[in-house]
Design an enzyme around this catalytic site. Structure first.
Site, PDB file in Angstrom:
ATOM      1  N   PRO A  13       0.856  -1.194   0.000  1.00  0.00           N
ATOM      2  CA  PRO A  13       0.000   0.000   0.000  1.00  0.00           C
ATOM      3  C   PRO A  13       0.891   1.243   0.000  1.00  0.00           C
ATOM      4  O   PRO A  13       1.759   1.372   0.861  1.00  0.00           O
ATOM      5  CB  PRO A  13      -0.753  -0.112   1.333  1.00  0.00           C
ATOM      6  CG  PRO A  13       0.106  -0.968   2.209  1.00  0.00           C
ATOM      7  CD  PRO A  13       0.872  -1.884   1.296  1.00  0.00           C
ATOM      8  N   MET A  14       0.718   2.126  -1.000  1.00  0.00           N
ATOM      9  CA  MET A  14       1.516   3.355  -1.053  1.00  0.00           C
ATOM     10  C   MET A  14       0.559   4.529  -1.206  1.00  0.00           C
ATOM     11  O   MET A  14      -0.231   4.570  -2.160  1.00  0.00           O
ATOM     12  CB  MET A  14       2.507   3.294  -2.225  1.00  0.00           C
ATOM     13  CG  MET A  14       3.623   2.266  -2.014  1.00  0.00           C
ATOM     14  SD  MET A  14       4.679   2.054  -3.480  1.00  0.00           S
ATOM     15  CE  MET A  14       3.696   0.898  -4.458  1.00  0.00           C
ATOM     16  N   CYS A  99       3.543   3.699   9.071  1.00  0.00           N
ATOM     17  CA  CYS A  99       3.794   4.887   8.247  1.00  0.00           C
ATOM     18  C   CYS A  99       4.737   5.854   8.973  1.00  0.00           C
ATOM     19  O   CYS A  99       4.494   6.214  10.121  1.00  0.00           O
ATOM     20  CB  CYS A  99       2.491   5.595   7.913  1.00  0.00           C
ATOM     21  SG  CYS A  99       2.780   7.073   6.910  1.00  0.00           S
TER      22      CYS A  99
END
Length: 324
Positions: A13-14, A99
């Site tokens: 996931p970016m 994150c």
């Protein structure tokens, strides 16, 4: 491996990158042989019914499983968001506890949660209780070199009900720099009974193989190395199966970029699509002839149709001629 994921290769996931158009291109170019996690969805934004966040979280139109990633720091909002994304077609819920972005950490979310295992545990438990979907957690080696707690954190995730975990072998303070620590990934894998996905520095099929051998992980997750190169994911699968690797021709790159542009326009409208397309054009054309000059021209285009013309003229004049 159970029912959570049938593939040994994941697209990471970016934020701002693994959106619906990108996921669609990747699934088409890998024949659906990989697994996907969406870009992160903020639990507070989705509880305010923020339209943009709702759109990101809605994966009902995608005809392949998408795990939706949630980000935040409030267990009650996680529970609410988990119910919502279940209704919006998610195949699983992933919790972002890795994150490294300052804004996210200052709100107590992302890798800030690695410093508060009690709160992290409450978040996982609340999410698990709220949904029947498999819940997973993505985290890092630790917050910084003084606080390397990936092993205890992994055990906490398992005890709190996570069905699998992903570990990125860097600390928060490293961000995406330096080298990922695969030893910590191996230690995490040894310490829990749930599947573990390894993340960090898998930049080729050979590196993926090395990660499997060195760490014993159940799957690998690839992020930045797949930008402009969705075939890398497919090649990891091929390499593990002893099949020949796919080398995209300039024509194949051109066709894929055109399709990606069409999906962006379809999903966002021409104006936003053009802005977003700049990074993709850079990534797809990375290794091509006179790419730098083309990118400089492309950055200044302000109209979607002109952008499409410029792509066409670049490929037809510079690149495809090289293949003759």
């Amino acid at each position: 491996m159970g029912m959570f994921f049938k593939n040994k290769v994941f697209l990471a996931p970016m934020a701002g990158i693994t959106d619906a158009p990108m996921r669609r291109v990747v699934m088409e170019e890998t024949d659906g042989q990989i697994s996907l996690v969406s870009e992160m969805v903020a639990v507070n934004a989705i509880s305010y019914k923020n339209t943009k966040t709702y759109k990101i979280a809605d994966v009902r139109d995608e005809n392949y499983p998408v795990i939706v990633q949630l980000m935040g720091s409030d267990p009650a909002l996680f529970a609410e968001a988990a119910k919502l994304v279940s209704d919006l077609g998610a195949a699983g819920v992933d919790i972002n506890m890795g994150c490294p972005v300052r804004k996210i950490i200052s709100s107590g979310a992302g890798s800030a949660l690695m410093k508060d295992e009690k709160l992290a545990s409450r978040i996982i438990e609340a999410t698990v209780k709220a949904t029947d979907l498999p819940v997973s957690v993505k985290f890092r080696k630790g917050f910084d070199n003084e606080h390397i707690n990936a092993v205890s954190f992994a055990k906490m995730c398992e005890n709190s009900g996570a069905r699998f975990i992903t570990i990125h072998g860097r600390t928060k303070t490293q961000g995406y720099s330096g080298v990922a620590d695969w030893d910590i990934i191996r230690e995490v894998k040894k310490s829990v009974n749930i599947p573990v996905i390894g993340n960090g520095d898998v930049s080729s099929p050979q590196k993926a193989q090395e990660m499997f051998e060195q760490t014993g992980v159940d799957a690998v997750m690839i992020g930045r190395a797949a930008l402009g190169n969705p075939w890398l994911l497919r090649n990891v699968v091929s390499f593990m199966n002893g099949e020949p690797l796919f080398r995209p021709s300039a024509r194949k790159i051109y066709d894929t970029l055109l399709r990606h542009m069409a999906y962006l326009k379809d999903y966002y409208g021409a104006k936003i699509a053009l802005g977003l397309s700049r990074k993709y054009v850079c990534w797809y054309c990375k290794k091509l002839y006179e790419a730098k000059k083309f990118r400089e021209t492309y950055m200044h285009i302000t109209d979607f149709d002109l952008a499409m013309k410029e792509i066409k003229s670049y490929f037809e004049n510079q690149v495809l001629g090289e293949e003759q």
